[in-house]
Scaffold this motif. Sequence first.
Motif, PDB file in Angstrom:
ATOM      1  N   TYR A 200       0.845  -1.200   0.000  1.00  0.00           N
ATOM      2  CA  TYR A 200       0.000   0.000   0.000  1.00  0.00           C
ATOM      3  C   TYR A 200       0.880   1.249   0.000  1.00  0.00           C
ATOM      4  N   SER A 201       0.451   2.279  -0.710  1.00  0.00           N
ATOM      5  CA  SER A 201       1.135   3.564  -0.637  1.00  0.00           C
ATOM      6  C   SER A 201       0.606   4.328   0.567  1.00  0.00           C
ATOM      7  N   LEU A 202       1.248   5.437   0.886  1.00  0.00           N
ATOM      8  CA  LEU A 202       0.807   6.254   2.008  1.00  0.00           C
ATOM      9  C   LEU A 202      -0.619   6.765   1.791  1.00  0.00           C
ATOM     10  N   LEU A 203      -0.922   7.211   0.586  1.00  0.00           N
ATOM     11  CA  LEU A 203      -2.253   7.730   0.292  1.00  0.00           C
ATOM     12  C   LEU A 203      -3.302   6.625   0.308  1.00  0.00           C
ATOM     13  N   GLU A 204      -2.943   5.466  -0.187  1.00  0.00           N
ATOM     14  CA  GLU A 204      -3.870   4.332  -0.139  1.00  0.00           C
ATOM     15  C   GLU A 204      -4.145   3.928   1.307  1.00  0.00           C
ATOM     16  N   THR A 205      -3.109   4.023   2.143  1.00  0.00           N
ATOM     17  CA  THR A 205      -3.296   3.730   3.565  1.00  0.00           C
ATOM     18  C   THR A 205      -4.233   4.739   4.213  1.00  0.00           C
ATOM     19  N   GLU A 206      -4.013   6.023   3.925  1.00  0.00           N
ATOM     20  CA  GLU A 206      -4.879   7.071   4.481  1.00  0.00           C
ATOM     21  C   GLU A 206      -6.320   6.883   4.037  1.00  0.00           C
ATOM     22  N   HIS A 207      -6.516   6.536   2.766  1.00  0.00           N
ATOM     23  CA  HIS A 207      -7.867   6.335   2.236  1.00  0.00           C
ATOM     24  C   HIS A 207      -8.533   5.132   2.904  1.00  0.00           C
ATOM     25  N   ARG A 409      11.145  19.964  -6.588  1.00  0.00           N
ATOM     26  CA  ARG A 409      10.046  20.860  -6.242  1.00  0.00           C
ATOM     27  C   ARG A 409       9.140  21.163  -7.438  1.00  0.00           C
ATOM     28  N   ILE A 410       9.701  21.283  -8.637  1.00  0.00           N
ATOM     29  CA  ILE A 410       8.882  21.579  -9.814  1.00  0.00           C
ATOM     30  C   ILE A 410       7.972  20.397 -10.138  1.00  0.00           C
ATOM     31  N   GLN A 411       8.545  19.207 -10.189  1.00  0.00           N
ATOM     32  CA  GLN A 411       7.747  18.016 -10.502  1.00  0.00           C
ATOM     33  C   GLN A 411       6.687  17.756  -9.440  1.00  0.00           C
ATOM     34  N   ILE A 412       7.051  17.956  -8.169  1.00  0.00           N
ATOM     35  CA  ILE A 412       6.085  17.760  -7.085  1.00  0.00           C
ATOM     36  C   ILE A 412       4.955  18.765  -7.211  1.00  0.00           C
ATOM     37  N   GLY A 413       5.302  20.031  -7.415  1.00  0.00           N
ATOM     38  CA  GLY A 413       4.291  21.068  -7.527  1.00  0.00           C
ATOM     39  C   GLY A 413       3.352  20.843  -8.692  1.00  0.00           C
ATOM     40  N   GLU A 414       3.896  20.467  -9.847  1.00  0.00           N
ATOM     41  CA  GLU A 414       3.062  20.227 -11.022  1.00  0.00           C
ATOM     42  C   GLU A 414       2.122  19.048 -10.806  1.00  0.00           C
ATOM     43  N   THR A 415       2.598  18.010 -10.150  1.00  0.00           N
ATOM     44  CA  THR A 415       1.771  16.829  -9.917  1.00  0.00           C
ATOM     45  C   THR A 415       0.630  17.136  -8.953  1.00  0.00           C
ATOM     46  N   VAL A 416       0.941  17.831  -7.853  1.00  0.00           N
ATOM     47  CA  VAL A 416      -0.102  18.218  -6.902  1.00  0.00           C
ATOM     48  C   VAL A 416      -1.149  19.097  -7.583  1.00  0.00           C
ATOM     49  N   ALA A 417      -0.690  20.087  -8.330  1.00  0.00           N
ATOM     50  CA  ALA A 417      -1.614  21.005  -8.994  1.00  0.00           C
ATOM     51  C   ALA A 417      -2.523  20.273  -9.981  1.00  0.00           C
ATOM     52  N   GLU A 450       5.557   9.178  -2.092  1.00  0.00           N
ATOM     53  CA  GLU A 450       5.271   9.503  -0.693  1.00  0.00           C
ATOM     54  C   GLU A 450       5.179  11.012  -0.477  1.00  0.00           C
ATOM     55  N   VAL A 451       6.115  11.777  -1.048  1.00  0.00           N
ATOM     56  CA  VAL A 451       6.127  13.226  -0.850  1.00  0.00           C
ATOM     57  C   VAL A 451       4.884  13.868  -1.458  1.00  0.00           C
ATOM     58  N   VAL A 452       4.524  13.492  -2.692  1.00  0.00           N
ATOM     59  CA  VAL A 452       3.341  14.077  -3.331  1.00  0.00           C
ATOM     60  C   VAL A 452       2.078  13.713  -2.552  1.00  0.00           C
ATOM     61  N   GLU A 453       1.980  12.470  -2.132  1.00  0.00           N
ATOM     62  CA  GLU A 453       0.795  12.059  -1.376  1.00  0.00           C
ATOM     63  C   GLU A 453       0.702  12.812  -0.052  1.00  0.00           C
ATOM     64  N   THR A 454       1.836  13.020   0.591  1.00  0.00           N
ATOM     65  CA  THR A 454       1.832  13.785   1.840  1.00  0.00           C
ATOM     66  C   THR A 454       1.374  15.214   1.600  1.00  0.00           C
ATOM     67  N   GLN A 455       1.837  15.825   0.518  1.00  0.00           N
ATOM     68  CA  GLN A 455       1.412  17.181   0.183  1.00  0.00           C
ATOM     69  C   GLN A 455      -0.103  17.254  -0.009  1.00  0.00           C
ATOM     70  N   LEU A 456      -0.655  16.299  -0.704  1.00  0.00           N
ATOM     71  CA  LEU A 456      -2.096  16.295  -0.951  1.00  0.00           C
ATOM     72  C   LEU A 456      -2.897  16.069   0.326  1.00  0.00           C
ATOM     73  N   MET A 457      -2.371  15.219   1.208  1.00  0.00           N
ATOM     74  CA  MET A 457      -3.075  14.916   2.454  1.00  0.00           C
ATOM     75  C   MET A 457      -3.095  16.103   3.404  1.00  0.00           C
ATOM     76  N   THR A 458      -2.152  17.028   3.246  1.00  0.00           N
ATOM     77  CA  THR A 458      -2.070  18.174   4.157  1.00  0.00           C
ATOM     78  C   THR A 458      -2.470  19.486   3.478  1.00  0.00           C
ATOM     79  N   LEU A 459      -2.921  19.412   2.256  1.00  0.00           N
ATOM     80  CA  LEU A 459      -3.278  20.617   1.513  1.00  0.00           C
ATOM     81  C   LEU A 459      -4.547  21.253   2.079  1.00  0.00           C
ATOM     82  N   HIS A 460      -4.540  22.570   2.227  1.00  0.00           N
ATOM     83  CA  HIS A 460      -5.728  23.293   2.691  1.00  0.00           C
ATOM     84  C   HIS A 460      -5.788  24.643   1.999  1.00  0.00           C
ATOM     85  N   LEU A 461      -6.872  25.364   2.223  1.00  0.00           N
ATOM     86  CA  LEU A 461      -7.109  26.606   1.501  1.00  0.00           C
ATOM     87  C   LEU A 461      -5.993  27.622   1.724  1.00  0.00           C
ATOM     88  N   GLY A 462      -5.376  27.577   2.888  1.00  0.00           N
ATOM     89  CA  GLY A 462      -4.315  28.525   3.196  1.00  0.00           C
ATOM     90  C   GLY A 462      -2.965  28.155   2.621  1.00  0.00           C
TER      91      GLY A 462
END
Length: 482
Positions: A200-207, A409-417, A450-462
Motif C-alpha cells: 500500500y502507498s501512504l495515500l492508499e493507507t490514508e484512504h 520541487r517543480i515536478q512535485i508542484g506540477e503533480t499536486v496542482a 510519498e512526498v506528493v501524497e503527503t502534500q495532498l493529504m495536508t493541503l488546505h485553503l491557506g
Amino acid sequence: MTLVMSQFSKSRHQAGVEVMPKTHANKQYEVLLDLVSHHPEGIRIEQIDAGLHGVATRRTVQRWLNDLIAQGYLRRERAGRATRYRAATMVTAAGNVKLELGLTGRGEIRVPLTAEAESIQAYVLQPLGRRPAARYNRAFLDAYRPNRTFYLPETIRTELRSQGSVVGSHEPAGTYARQIASRLLIDLSWNSSRLEGNTYSLLETEHLLSVGEAAEGKGAIEAQMILNHKEAIEFLLASAEEIQFNSYTIQNLHALLSENLLPDPAASGRLRTIAVGIGQTSFTPLDGPQRIAECFQCVLETAAAIDDPFEQAFFAMVHLPYLQPFEDVNKRVSRLAANIPLIKHNLCPLSFVDVPQQVYISAMLAVYELNRVELLRDVFVWAYQRSCARYSAVRQSVGEPDPFRMRYRIQIGETVAEVVRMAMTKVQAVSFIRSRAERLAEQDRSRFVEVVETQLMTLHLGSIARFRLRPSEFEKWVQVWK
C-alpha cells in the motif's frame, strides 16, 4: 570527541551496500561536518563561513547545513541570531563517536551505521548456507539485568530524551501521542506494514483508514494488516494510563494486530503451542509451550523493571521477536510495544519513518543468529530521530527543509496542482502520481510518491497559492477528495 568520517569511495560490496563515487558535494559535506565537529558546544553560521574560507556563498552553506540536518547528521539549536549548529553523534558501545554520511551522489537517505553494525550487516548478508545454525539462547535473556545492563549507552539515551521530550511531565500519559493521533495512525500503520512487505502507498493507507475502502488490485491481507494496526494503535492511545509490559497488554496487542490473519483464529492473543520457523535465517525459535510461557513472562518482567523508557522500548524490540511467543506477527507486536513507554512518558512516538526494509530485516537476523544488537540499535536511534523531526514539524508547523523536495520541487508542484485541477479522487490520484513517478530515476520513485501524497493529504485553503491553484479549483477538488 573523536569523529570518524566515512570515505564515500570505500568499497562496501562485502556489506551489500551500493558503492557510490565520491562527488565534489560529498567532499564539501565532509569538510563542513569536520568543522562543526570541532565545536561540541555549537557553532554559528558566521563562524562556519570563516572556517570555510569563502569556498561557498552564505546561501550555499545554508543549503548544505539544511541538507545535513534533514539527513540527521547535524542539529540546529536556538533561533534567530543565536542559532548554533552541532553534530548529531552516534555513540558506539566502546564509547567512540562515529558519524557517517548516508548520502549517495543523488542524496538518497541511508541509515548511518557504526563500525560494529557494518560488520554485523556484512555477516547476515552472506548466503544462508554460510551462516551456522542457531537456536534460541536463554542465556541472552538471563544475562540482562534491568537498570544495570544497557543496550543503549547513556549518551544515546540522553540524546534521545532531549529530542523526544515534547510536553511537560505533569501532563497525563498519552497526551502528546493523542495530539498527533491522526498523523501517527497513518504513519505507524503504513510504516510498520511496509516493513512486512505491504505494498500500500501512504495515500492508499490514508484512504483505507479514513473511509474503509481497500485499494484496487491489492490483496485483502494487506488491507487487513493496515486496519489491524489502526485498531492496535488506538488501543494504546485510549489505554495510555493502563498499558504496560504485562501479559494483558502484549497479548491483546497481538490479538488486535493478528485479527483475521492467522490460519487458526484462536491463536490471536494466545501464546503459541506449535513449532515455527522464520524465513531467511538459520535461527530456530524456542519450542515447547511451557518454556515459551516461562520465557515470555521473564521478558515482560524484565521489561517492566527497566526505568529508562528508551532502553525499555529497545529491549522490547530485541526480545519479543527473538522469543517468537506467538505463531506469527511477532515483529509487529514488538514495534508497537516499543511505543508503550514512549506514549506513557509523553515522549515522541516511534513510527519507523523511512526505515529501509532490508536494513531492518538484517538487524533482526543479527539478533536471531548472533544475539548482537548493534545493527538494530543503529536503526532504532536513527528511526527515532527521524520520528522526532517529523512530529516536531507536525506539532509546530515548522520543519527542516527536505533536500529531496527541493530537488524535485517543480515536478512535485506540477503533480499536486494537476491532481487538484482535474478534481481527482484518491483512487485516481494514486494511479496518476505513480505514472508521474515513472519519469524519475527508479531509486527516487517511491520517495516521490510519498512526498506528493503527503502534500495532498495536508493541503488546505491557506496553502494552495504555492501550487498556483485558485480557491474555486480547490473547493471543487475537496468535494470529491473527501
